[in-house]
Design a protein around this motif. Structure first.
Motif, PDB file in Angstrom:
ATOM      1  N   HIS A 320       0.980  -1.216   0.202  1.00  0.00           N
ATOM      2  CA  HIS A 320      -0.085   0.256  -0.147  1.00  0.00           C
ATOM      3  C   HIS A 320       0.841   0.998  -0.004  1.00  0.00           C
ATOM      4  O   HIS A 320       0.304   2.124  -0.290  1.00  0.00           O
ATOM      5  N   GLN A 321       1.762   1.214   0.500  1.00  0.00           N
ATOM      6  CA  GLN A 321       2.839   2.541   0.054  1.00  0.00           C
ATOM      7  C   GLN A 321       3.430   2.417  -1.323  1.00  0.00           C
ATOM      8  O   GLN A 321       3.534   3.550  -1.420  1.00  0.00           O
ATOM      9  N   PHE A 324       0.890   4.313  -2.947  1.00  0.00           N
ATOM     10  CA  PHE A 324       0.370   6.159  -2.676  1.00  0.00           C
ATOM     11  C   PHE A 324       1.968   6.649  -2.913  1.00  0.00           C
ATOM     12  O   PHE A 324       1.327   8.139  -3.751  1.00  0.00           O
ATOM     13  N   LYS A 347      -6.067   0.076   7.396  1.00  0.00           N
ATOM     14  CA  LYS A 347      -6.448   1.217   7.807  1.00  0.00           C
ATOM     15  C   LYS A 347      -5.252   2.396   8.765  1.00  0.00           C
ATOM     16  O   LYS A 347      -5.092   3.168   8.530  1.00  0.00           O
ATOM     17  N   CYS A 350      -2.081   2.140   7.145  1.00  0.00           N
ATOM     18  CA  CYS A 350      -1.618   3.335   5.922  1.00  0.00           C
ATOM     19  C   CYS A 350      -1.730   4.314   7.019  1.00  0.00           C
ATOM     20  O   CYS A 350      -0.445   5.431   7.035  1.00  0.00           O
ATOM     21  N   GLU A 351      -2.700   5.162   8.407  1.00  0.00           N
ATOM     22  CA  GLU A 351      -2.552   6.168   8.712  1.00  0.00           C
ATOM     23  C   GLU A 351      -1.062   5.709   9.534  1.00  0.00           C
ATOM     24  O   GLU A 351      -0.471   7.466   9.495  1.00  0.00           O
ATOM     25  N   TYR A 355      -0.530   8.226   5.751  1.00  0.00           N
ATOM     26  CA  TYR A 355      -1.643   8.315   4.686  1.00  0.00           C
ATOM     27  C   TYR A 355      -2.871   8.064   5.832  1.00  0.00           C
ATOM     28  O   TYR A 355      -3.621   7.217   6.367  1.00  0.00           O
ATOM     29  N   GLY A 357      -6.617   7.499   6.099  1.00  0.00           N
ATOM     30  CA  GLY A 357      -7.457   6.061   6.350  1.00  0.00           C
ATOM     31  C   GLY A 357      -8.726   5.733   5.648  1.00  0.00           C
ATOM     32  O   GLY A 357      -8.923   5.200   4.636  1.00  0.00           O
ATOM     33  N   LEU A 360      -7.914   5.574   1.617  1.00  0.00           N
ATOM     34  CA  LEU A 360      -7.998   3.471   1.500  1.00  0.00           C
ATOM     35  C   LEU A 360      -9.247   3.129   1.169  1.00  0.00           C
ATOM     36  O   LEU A 360      -9.848   3.157   2.834  1.00  0.00           O
TER      37      LEU A 360
END
Length: 551
Positions: A320-321, A324, A347, A350-351, A355, A357, A360
């Motif tokens: 996911h990184q 982004f 989520k 991601c936080e 980023y 949440g 996503l």
């Protein structure tokens, strides 16, 4: 500005004018929300604005509705009615409909495409382990995911579709071990089948193909080398078959992303180092943990096991990184119902990376149940295992399978009626829609055979019957339907819309003669019919379903 926006602006202006005249106290004016009433007797549009705004404007809802009526400057409104505690029902003149139809006709096959937007979205879906064929549950995800990509693109977004290949971890080792066992069996060499092995017929077929191509030459390799070889060979074959099956199902990916590359490129290690430096990873009992509870997860999660081997979560965080960092503003993942509990930790991850949440979005697909002759179908007739997507396509076809998968909200379990999907009747929704398109194509073939051409300036006000007006109104709703389906991530709305549009067309077709009537009326009806044809084609394109010219 479309008619709905014009009407909302007119209501807003009426309130402002009433404030200036002192008929309504000064205050903040809420956004005017308009809906299409479910029944014709309630008008073309309705709003509960007076009820919503009455408190902030310190006035009675019905009195506010009456004030709006008194100050409304909208020549396209024939009349309005105030109902109940303050609902306002608007009845519009037909003139606006002819302007809409003329605009739709001018757009041609582009009717439904909205202006370009700057947001860049990635949709990741299917992403099944490359260890066997896709089953019907994957099929629903494939149909819905690809339709969502299409509707987002129609809504003006820049969208990329991605398949995440889980080609690292134990499942791939088990794949190699399973192929190895079947390979040895084919050569009558005793072996124990792995406890976590894959028992599908496709594994046997892979092993047989290896024997046919190379015989027993791999028996002379050390087991470790043979497993490494079979791992790559089987993985390459499975991915090729996945791509072939998905292409056959009208599913196309812009990117096939390998999980293995995250490890090979050091992205997993880099991500973990970054999280540790930020204080979001800590050591406990020899393992490395993500402090996900700080971001709403119910407990912290292991990222690196005691033995130093990363968990799936480690790869997912790095993945996911990576997404982004590729510049996507929004990530949309389609997951099966069994992954619901994974949402909070993802989520949270991601936080921790910095980023929001909210960037996503995870859509959960409910299960699919197949029924034949009213009986639940659990197993494949051919293999005695789960029914594959390929078997479903063989039985009902790509068009029916896709339409049936998409036509229900993903929030609800889907009961797929195999008998209905193959019926050539109006009860079969995909047949009903495709038949509308085929009927229109037949009209234009007759038109060509009779030497009839379309005039440049049709007299559209001649379209005045109830079924013609209803059809034009439905056509006028399409762009808003696209916008709503994109916003709500709900491609089933497009399937519902085109089914309703087809129904209105069939009614019109049965009640209104198109060719062989007065010349001006014939030309007006041909404009209407062509607009329906283009809109049906556009919707079916979004759904990944063909638009046949004959049936």
């Amino acid at each position: 500005m479309n008619i709905k926006d014009r009407l909302a602006a007119a209501v807003n202006d009426a309130v402002k004018l009433a404030m200036q005249k002192g008929s309504v106290p000064q205050g903040m004016i809420q956004e005017v929300q308009l809906t299409v009433p479910p029944q014709k007797q309630f008008g073309d549009f309705a709003t509960n604005f007076a009820m919503q705004a009455a408190k902030s404007l310190k006035c009675n809802p019905r009195a506010l509705a009456q004030t709006i009526n008194d100050h409304l400057d909208a020549p396209f409104v024939e009349r309005l009615e105030i109902a109940g505690p303050g609902f306002i029902n608007f009845f519009l003149k037909n003139d606006w409909l002819y302007d809409i139809l003329a605009d739709i006709a001018a757009q041609g096959e582009k009717h439904g495409d909205l202006p370009t937007r700057p947001e860049k979205i990635q949709v990741e879906f299917v992403s099944a382990n490359p260890t066997g064929p896709l089953h019907v549950g994957h099929g629903r995800g494939a149909a819905v995911g690809s339709a969502l990509v299409n509707v987002l693109r129609a809504a003006g977004f820049k969208v990329e579709a991605e398949y995440y290949i889980n080609d690292a971890g134990n499942q791939i080792n088990n794949l190699a071990a399973s192929v190895n066992a079947r390979y040895l069996e084919c050569l009558s060499i005793p072996c124990d089948f792995p406890d976590d092995g894959y028992h599908g017929a496709d594994i046997i077929a892979t092993a047989e193909r290896i024997v046919q191509a190379d015989g027993d030459k791999y028996c002379r390799l050390p087991t470790k080398e043979r497993l490494a070889l079979f791992r790559e060979l089987a993985l390459k074959e499975k991915i090729a078959l996945l791509k072939e099956d998905l292409e056959k199902f009208n599913v196309h990916f812009d990117t096939w992303f390998s999980e293995r590359t995250l490890h090979e490129n050091g992205e997993v290690e880099k991500c973990c180092t970054e999280l540790t430096a930020k204080g979001y990873m800590y050591e406990k009992d020899g393992a490395q943990w993500l402090k996900s509870t700080a971001f709403g997860d119910d407990k912290d999660r292991v990222v690196i096991r005691e033995n130093g081997i990363p968990t799936y979560l480690a790869s997912d965080i790095a993945y996911h990184q990576n997404k982004f960092e590729r510049g996507f503003d929004t990530l949309i993942n389609l997951w099966g119902a069994d992954h619901h509990g994974y949402i909070k930790r993802m989520k949270a991850a991601c936080e921790t990376l910095g980023y929001s949440g909210g960037r996503l979005e995870v859509l959960i697909l409910q299960m699919v149940s197949l029924y034949r002759d009213g009986e639940l179908v659990k197993m494949s007739k051919r293999t005695g295992q789960s029914v594959t997507l390929n078997e479903l396509i063989e039985e009902v076809g790509t068009d029916a399978a896709r339409f049936f998968f998409i036509m229900r909200s993903i929030d609800s379990q889907l009961d797929f009626d195999l008998n209905l999907a193959t019926e050539r009747s109006n009860e079969n929704p995909v047949y009903y829609v495709q038949y509308a398109h085929a009927r229109i194509c037949s009209i234009f073939r007759q038109m060509s055979e009779n030497g009839i051409t379309m005039a440049g300036n049709a007299k559209l006000p001649l379209l005045s019957s109830e079924c013609e007006i209803d059809l034009i109104k439905k056509l006028g709703e399409y762009q808003e339907e696209i916008a709503s389906a994109a916003h709500d991530r709900a491609p089933h709305r497009i399937a519902r819309y085109v089914h309703e549009l087809a129904g209105l067309f069939h009614t019109f077709y049965n009640q209104c003669r198109i060719l062989g009537v007065d010349g001006d009326l014939q030309q007006a009806r041909l404009v209407l019919v062509l607009a329906v044809k283009n809109t049906v084609r556009h919707t079916l394109g979004i759904l990944g379903v063909s638009a046949p010219e004959q049936m």
